[in-house]
Design a protein around this motif. Structure first.
Motif, PDB file in Angstrom:
ATOM      1  N   ALA A 116      -8.678   1.916   0.672  1.00  0.00           N
ATOM      2  CA  ALA A 116      -8.774   0.442   0.185  1.00  0.00           C
ATOM      3  C   ALA A 116      -9.299   0.340  -1.215  1.00  0.00           C
ATOM      4  O   ALA A 116     -10.215  -0.331  -1.723  1.00  0.00           O
ATOM      5  CB  ALA A 116      -9.825  -0.362   1.048  1.00  0.00           C
ATOM      6  N   ALA A 117      -8.735   1.663  -1.947  1.00  0.00           N
ATOM      7  CA  ALA A 117      -9.492   1.849  -3.255  1.00  0.00           C
ATOM      8  C   ALA A 117      -8.627   1.101  -4.492  1.00  0.00           C
ATOM      9  O   ALA A 117      -8.895   1.213  -5.527  1.00  0.00           O
ATOM     10  CB  ALA A 117      -9.545   3.061  -3.684  1.00  0.00           C
ATOM     11  N   GLY A 118      -7.384   0.652  -3.798  1.00  0.00           N
ATOM     12  CA  GLY A 118      -6.703  -0.225  -5.261  1.00  0.00           C
ATOM     13  C   GLY A 118      -5.277  -0.680  -4.740  1.00  0.00           C
ATOM     14  O   GLY A 118      -4.742  -0.106  -3.823  1.00  0.00           O
ATOM     15  N   VAL A 119      -4.718  -1.707  -5.397  1.00  0.00           N
ATOM     16  CA  VAL A 119      -3.401  -2.309  -5.019  1.00  0.00           C
ATOM     17  C   VAL A 119      -2.939  -2.133  -6.424  1.00  0.00           C
ATOM     18  O   VAL A 119      -3.557  -2.075  -7.512  1.00  0.00           O
ATOM     19  CB  VAL A 119      -3.638  -3.540  -4.446  1.00  0.00           C
ATOM     20  N   LYS A 120      -1.699  -2.115  -6.441  1.00  0.00           N
ATOM     21  CA  LYS A 120      -0.914  -2.300  -7.673  1.00  0.00           C
ATOM     22  C   LYS A 120       0.321  -3.420  -7.226  1.00  0.00           C
ATOM     23  O   LYS A 120       0.703  -3.470  -6.284  1.00  0.00           O
ATOM     24  CB  LYS A 120      -0.220  -1.119  -7.928  1.00  0.00           C
ATOM     25  N   GLY A 121       0.932  -3.949  -8.283  1.00  0.00           N
ATOM     26  CA  GLY A 121       2.139  -4.764  -8.288  1.00  0.00           C
ATOM     27  C   GLY A 121       3.144  -4.389  -7.342  1.00  0.00           C
ATOM     28  O   GLY A 121       3.656  -2.934  -7.617  1.00  0.00           O
ATOM     29  N   ALA A 122       3.805  -4.909  -6.551  1.00  0.00           N
ATOM     30  CA  ALA A 122       5.216  -4.638  -5.898  1.00  0.00           C
ATOM     31  C   ALA A 122       6.326  -4.861  -6.834  1.00  0.00           C
ATOM     32  O   ALA A 122       7.038  -5.693  -6.390  1.00  0.00           O
ATOM     33  CB  ALA A 122       4.889  -5.050  -4.417  1.00  0.00           C
ATOM     34  N   THR A 123       6.431  -4.007  -7.817  1.00  0.00           N
ATOM     35  CA  THR A 123       7.692  -4.608  -8.550  1.00  0.00           C
ATOM     36  C   THR A 123       8.907  -3.985  -8.158  1.00  0.00           C
ATOM     37  O   THR A 123       8.994  -3.264  -7.107  1.00  0.00           O
ATOM     38  CB  THR A 123       7.665  -3.927 -10.137  1.00  0.00           C
ATOM     39  N   ILE A 124      10.062  -4.580  -8.482  1.00  0.00           N
ATOM     40  CA  ILE A 124      11.186  -4.483  -7.973  1.00  0.00           C
ATOM     41  C   ILE A 124      12.104  -3.559  -9.028  1.00  0.00           C
ATOM     42  O   ILE A 124      12.345  -4.077 -10.149  1.00  0.00           O
ATOM     43  CB  ILE A 124      11.938  -5.707  -7.313  1.00  0.00           C
ATOM     44  N   LYS A 125      13.068  -2.761  -8.773  1.00  0.00           N
ATOM     45  CA  LYS A 125      13.653  -1.925  -9.525  1.00  0.00           C
ATOM     46  C   LYS A 125      14.758  -2.898 -10.213  1.00  0.00           C
ATOM     47  O   LYS A 125      15.183  -3.881  -9.712  1.00  0.00           O
ATOM     48  CB  LYS A 125      14.748  -0.877  -8.561  1.00  0.00           C
ATOM     49  N   GLY A 126      15.107  -2.437 -11.481  1.00  0.00           N
ATOM     50  CA  GLY A 126      15.576  -3.332 -12.279  1.00  0.00           C
ATOM     51  C   GLY A 126      14.723  -4.336 -13.426  1.00  0.00           C
ATOM     52  O   GLY A 126      14.979  -4.792 -14.228  1.00  0.00           O
ATOM     53  N   LEU A 127      13.466  -4.117 -12.770  1.00  0.00           N
ATOM     54  CA  LEU A 127      12.457  -5.291 -13.791  1.00  0.00           C
ATOM     55  C   LEU A 127      11.106  -4.566 -13.429  1.00  0.00           C
ATOM     56  O   LEU A 127      10.137  -4.970 -13.283  1.00  0.00           O
ATOM     57  CB  LEU A 127      12.502  -6.618 -13.149  1.00  0.00           C
TER      58      LEU A 127
END
Lengths: 428, 428
Positions: free
Chosen positions: A263-274
């Motif tokens: 539970a040490a971190g999250v990151k944005g769930a970006t989508i290919k192409g952007l």
């Protein structure tokens, strides 16, 4: 995707989390066609996932069918789909059920666990960002105790009863508190032939305090609560690896454990192409302006965890929490209608309502804008706020009854291994 | 298995269903060591599985942790284990977690779906005997509607919206009723862009009436209720095959469907080592005498679905239902204590309390020993009896609230695809 065009402009929303749903609600009964896509057919109330993992709540109580939320909205279309790519030039998205043109695109795809590139930790640790992940963790915790009974190897038994949580944010702290309550109230009864005093709960935090986003007072009190519950807190230590058996750190300290919860971190769930360019931040979020427009685009927006809206007060972007997502979703709904009517959009202003975390029975820490408090009353406030924000009357009732029951009986009945996580021994 | 011997004789119970649990309760606080084994860590309330499949109830509400049932019983040991073989000569059993000696062995392993040897039906159809199976069926039903939206092929769309239930026993009838309610109350709202009037629910029964075990009056009324709900009932027809697309029968009739639910039969879940011989019946049950002793053995007993106790009234053995299992378990508990004390055992007498089935909202059929009735009052009786027999106060409360909510709101909120059944498109 066979979705017919109407005379209204089409808004495509990717993601039915807090941001996507609050945006959708604002657009209901307006002159827009809204297509909402999600890879699940339900909205997840993420703040209570740790209760699913620890048998306190049933998964269905904190999930809500998206179709039901949208059922009274005309001009709304939901599709169960996984968005694979964004083609900003052709104004379309590519999904596993076909392509779709948009007039306005809103990325509300949330966040995912950040392993900071460590594949070994990713392969061996448990995460708690989705309902299936939380159920896997629930199964694993229970399977560990069943296995601890079987082994005569003391080192293995200790490893099975040792829980290491990496990350002292709200997720890590709330999970540690719940595990400590289970150790105290449930394990001795359920496993009379196991010395459950040997169960260890460790929280490892890379900086010098837990609940970093909250006040120093809340942080200190939370630490105090956890220590009284017997949780070991390790500060200023970074986990460097986990091979499924041994946790190594940047110090001499190591842990032998069968269960590492990351539970040490999250990151944005970006989508290919952007997902690449100067508009992607270090934590993989999309830089947006005060209208939630992704930097460089007029017709692509991002809200919630995946969006990084920077202000003097929040130089790294707003926190990845429910409140900014809900507020951004609402504001964007109003702004999209303005944009379509060629009216000027209104800049987003974050209304910081504070933060809170619970640490086991009768204990919570609450930071409100004007007041901070900890203890029993904070715990009641925590429960009230979570019940209030849960979607759906039935869910609220069922959660309320579970909590009252758990409180009175010192119990958590949902300690069921419905789908085993380790498939070694079991058959279904 | 490292289970220490005590001075008490050891009774090993295989299975924590109705029979195993009621036997265990009778042996609590007595001078026996009881080892209960089950491949799940929970007891399943099977009569309500169809409500889990149709989104009316959450799986955790009809399951109960076995350790919690046993927690106040001294001399009780539970192990999560799959029993692989019985060695009657050496008085031991072989499991996936080791071998175990017994003094008395009780087989309460229940029943499993009977495909009558048809591997193709087994591979392509859905069963509803366990919680994971019921959740799979729930996911599949919902996934079908999501897929029906995507296809432009009318034949495929109809197959996705066509549900074929094989078997007109309580399981088939109750499932058909629930699906019909969903078609009427939920689908039109959830899928406004789908012509849900085209949803078909078919029940295929090999004999000339449904609910064969009940009175002719109950059977006729249940048929009437189902037909009014729009369910097609096909009698005197046997399904011969299903290849995943087409159901063939012993007549010209065929069905194109993506969902075949196989509720056409069960058989005893016998265990290797004691699964062949003159004591095994045609439906794979173990012939037992009036003391539940397996024919030819003094120290091996069978209770519940896996046992076939024949009497003039029941030449094929007692019905495979909860009541005989509960009563046999209780009686065997008393008899085992007598046997250990060298007192004569008391023969089992079945107290037939009747049978009931519900067919959607406000409708049920009830056969009691002295009275038969159908309709709204029967439905209330059905609900009361099921709430009463459910284990655990919390489960009862949660189920009650769900039912009240569903009744008032014409709704079933647990229509969530938590774990997709077809993994074609989706990612977790």
């Amino acid at each position: 995707m066979n979705i017919p065009r109407t005379s209204f402009p089409r808004v495509v929303i990717i993601g039915g989390g807090f941001a996507g749903i609050s945006l959708a609600k604002k657009l209901s009964k307006k002159e827009v066609q809204v297509v909402l896509l999600d890879k699940n057919n339900y909205h997840t109330f993420q703040p209570l996932l740790y209760q699913v993992s620890t048998g306190g709540l049933e998964p269905d109580s904190i999930a809500y069918p998206i179709r039901k939320i949208l059922k009274d909205f005309p001009n709304f279309i939901f599709r169960l789909a996984n968005v694979e790519q964004i083609d900003a030039e052709k104004k379309k998205i590519i999904t596993d059920i076909g392509t779709l043109k948009y007039d306005y695109l809103v990325i509300a795809s949330g966040s995912e666990t950040n392993y900071f590139g460590n594949k070994e930790i990713e392969a061996h640790s448990m995460a708690m960002k989705t309902i299936p992940q939380s159920l896997n963790l629930r199964s694993l915790i229970l399977e560990n105790f069943e296995e601890a009974l079987l082994t005569t190897d003391l080192i293995e038994r200790n490893a099975l009863m040792n829980f290491v949580i990496v990350g002292g944010g709200p997720t890590g702290v709330e999970l540690a508190g719940a595990l400590a309550e289970i150790k105290k109230g449930i394990l001795p009864k359920d496993y009379p032939d196991l010395d459950t005093r040997l169960v260890q709960i460790n929280v490892i935090q890379s900086s010098d305090c837990i609940l970093k986003g909250m006040s120093a007072q809340a942080s200190a009190k939370a630490e105090d609560f956890l220590e009284k519950l017997g949780v070991n807190i390790w500060k200023n230590i970074r986990v460097t690896n986990y091979d499924g058996k041994t946790v190594t750190t940047n110090t001499d300290l190591t842990f032998e454990t069968a269960t590492l919860i990351w539970a040490a971190g999250v990151k944005g769930a970006t989508i290919k192409g952007l997902d690449a360019g100067d508009f992607v931040t270090r934590s993989n979020r999309l830089l947006v302006n005060e209208f939630s427009q992704v930097k460089g685009y007029d017709d692509i927006f991002a809200v919630g965890d995946v969006a990084s809206m920077v202000s003097p007060e929040f130089p790294d972007g707003l926190p990845m929490m429910a409140q900014p997502a809900i507020q951004q979703g609402k504001q964007l709904g109003e702004n999209l209608l303005k944009l379509i009517e060629n009216k000027p959009m209104v800049p987003f202003v974050y209304n910081d309502k504070g933060a809170m975390a619970t640490i086991g029975r009768n204990k919570a820490v609450v930071d409100l804008p004007k007041i901070r408090f900890q203890g029993v009353f904070a715990w009641y406030v925590w429960m009230f706020v979570h019940l209030f924000f849960l979607i759906g009357f039935r869910n609220r009732m069922v959660v309320f009854i579970n909590w009252v029951y758990n409180y009175i009986r010192f119990d958590r009945e949902a300690r069921l291994i419905i789908r085993p996580y380790k498939k070694k021994h079991r058959i279904q």
